[in-house]
Design an enzyme around this catalytic site. Structure first.
Site, mmCIF file in Angstrom:
data_model
loop_
_atom_site.group_PDB
_atom_site.id
_atom_site.type_symbol
_atom_site.label_atom_id
_atom_site.label_comp_id
_atom_site.label_asym_id
_atom_site.label_seq_id
_atom_site.Cartn_x
_atom_site.Cartn_y
_atom_site.Cartn_z
ATOM 1 N N LYS A 1 0.848 -1.208 0.000
ATOM 2 C CA LYS A 1 0.000 0.000 0.000
ATOM 3 C C LYS A 1 0.884 1.259 0.000
ATOM 4 C CE LYS A 1 -0.366 -0.532 5.031
ATOM 5 N NZ LYS A 1 -1.205 -1.112 6.108
ATOM 6 N N TYR B 1 14.365 30.087 10.276
ATOM 7 C CA TYR B 1 13.087 30.747 10.552
ATOM 8 C C TYR B 1 12.858 30.928 12.043
ATOM 9 C CZ TYR B 1 11.213 30.429 5.796
ATOM 10 O OH TYR B 1 10.982 30.590 4.464
HETATM 11 C C1 LIG Z 1 -0.394 -2.039 6.820
HETATM 12 C C2 LIG Z 1 -0.944 -3.362 7.177
HETATM 13 C C3 LIG Z 1 -0.103 -4.501 7.249
HETATM 14 C C4 LIG Z 1 1.405 -4.403 7.186
HETATM 15 O O1 LIG Z 1 1.862 -3.941 8.428
HETATM 16 P P1 LIG Z 1 3.426 -3.794 8.763
HETATM 17 O O2 LIG Z 1 3.429 -3.421 10.192
HETATM 18 O O3 LIG Z 1 3.942 -2.722 7.874
HETATM 19 O O4 LIG Z 1 4.050 -5.106 8.498
HETATM 20 C C5 LIG Z 1 -0.682 -5.735 7.436
HETATM 21 N N1 LIG Z 1 -2.027 -5.842 7.568
HETATM 22 C C6 LIG Z 1 -2.857 -4.788 7.541
HETATM 23 C C7 LIG Z 1 -4.316 -5.000 7.722
HETATM 24 C C8 LIG Z 1 -2.345 -3.512 7.362
HETATM 25 O O5 LIG Z 1 -3.176 -2.459 7.359
#
Ligand SMILES: *Cc1c(COP(=O)(O)O)cnc(C)c1O
Length: 377
Positions: free
Chosen positions: A51, A272
């Site tokens: 993702k 800044y």
């Molecule tokens: C993002 C996600 C993962 C992966 O998690 P990591 O901690 O990056 O390994 C697995 N399952 C679900 C449902 C997620 O949302």
């Protein structure tokens, strides 16, 4: 790391010209991390969570590499991500949408073989009616909430769902799944609580396989593996378990160019809001990456970059396009216009930067900017 020195990185920079920062993504290290995780969960299989553009690393390069490594299950969060992934993958690779079925996407999902993670009774009914309309069986994963209260069928709907599943419905359930909320904390009692709830679900839906562990969950042990694990961050070199040695190889390194150097007297305001005022003569370098490139503003006066293994603290505020670092610890003249300093690499891990910024490695990865030149190895 590939052992390349900053001098010849700098040579490379000069040769290519253009960019002010160089993001190197080591696909061989990614492949080895996948192998490592697959071995850890064997005989269960390892999927890949890709993702958010493979956690910012570039799904178009990461996904084919993982497929070549034997991965056949890919998880994204949103339907639009699944659509982008589909042309990158042969038909024997399954693409799952974690956020579930969105109304209006049923027929496109069915057409492209995109598998929704069914998170509610409503989504179940929607997917079942799409199957009926198409006159064929449609695949799905079923997600249950085991105590995170984010996504998944809640406990009070499980009995209803079990009845729906038993009835003739046109849905082919590939596995039942849930997500751990505290898997990176090996000592958290929530892991045991969620595991117990998942065991009840596995008993109620005993005809199906289970899918449970994210990166952290994989290292909680066999009992968490089910038939399919879903690592994300560990593939990309992030530490699966907080406070333990990271078993994964770094995948990302980042070197950024110096755009100006100067020596200022004591009492000089820096950046800044003049949040830093020098207390002695200081040699400064301005580095060409800021919060628009994914260096969080919370690194103001906190983080560092490295050169020749020497820590160069960030002073003053992080700007949109640059940071200012104190280079007094380096020999005079070491950094000049175009020299590269290490932001991520052998001396500073993702976790180091995340800690200094008060965040997690996931946010650093997914925030990595788009002005860097990206080199895949
Ligand atoms: C993002 C996600 C993962 C992966 O998690 P990591 O901690 O990056 O390994 C697995 N399952 C679900 C449902 C997620 O949302």
């Amino acid at each position: 790391m590939d052992g390349m020195t900053q001098e010849n990185r700098q040579g490379e920079a000069t040769r290519m010209g253009g960019a002010s920062g160089y993001l190197t993504i080591d696909l061989a290290a990614l492949a080895r991390n996948y192998e490592r995780l697959a071995a850890e969960v064997s005989p269960a299989k390892a999927a890949a969570v890709v993702k958010a553009d493979a956690y910012g690393l570039g799904a178009d390069r990461v996904v084919p590499k993982l497929y070549a490594q034997g991965c056949r299950h890919f998880f994204v969060a949103q339907f639009v991500e699944a659509l982008r992934l589909r042309p990158l993958l042969p038909a024997d690779a399954a693409i799952f949408v974690l956020n579930g079925l969105q109304l209006g996407n049923e027929f496109a999902s069915a057409r492209d073989g995109i598998v929704p993670v069914i998170n509610s009774l409503e989504q179940w009914r929607q997917w079942a009616s799409a199957a009926k309309a198409l006159g064929r069986t449609l695949p799905a994963a079923l997600q249950f909430d085991t105590g995170m209260s984010r996504l998944g069928v809640p406990p009070e709907d499980r009995a209803t769902l079990a009845d729906l599943v038993k009835a003739e419905n046109g849905i082919d359930i590939l596995f039942v799944m849930s997500h751990l909320a505290s898997a990176d904390d090996a000592g958290s009692e929530q892991n045991g609580d969620q595991h117990a709830e998942m065991a009840r679900i596995a008993a109620e839906f005993s005809q199906f396989d289970t899918c449970f562990a994210n990166s952290g969950g994989i290292f909680l042990g066999k009992a968490y593996h089910g038939v399919l694990a879903r690592p994300g961050v560990a593939l990309y070199g992030g530490a699966p378990t907080a406070g333990r040695a990271n078993p994964m190889e770094p995948v990302v390194s980042l070197d950024v160019a110096v755009v100006q150097t100067r020596t200022v007297p004591s009492g000089t305001r820096v950046g800044y809001g003049a949040s830093h005022v020098t207390t002695h003569e200081t040699r400064l370098a301005t580095i060409a990456a800021g919060y628009a490139d994914g260096l969080p503003r919370s690194l103001s006066g906190r983080g560092a970059v490295y050169c020749d293994g020497i820590r160069l603290p960030i002073i003053g505020r992080v700007s949109m396009d640059s940071i200012i670092v104190d280079v007094s610890a380096l020999p005079e003249g070491r950094l000049t216009l175009g020299s590269l300093v290490e932001v991520l690499g052998p001396h500073q891990t993702l976790e180091d930067v995340a800690r200094d910024a008060g965040t997690i490695s996931y946010e650093i990865l997914t925030g990595l900017g788009h002005r860097y030149e990206r080199n895949y190895r």
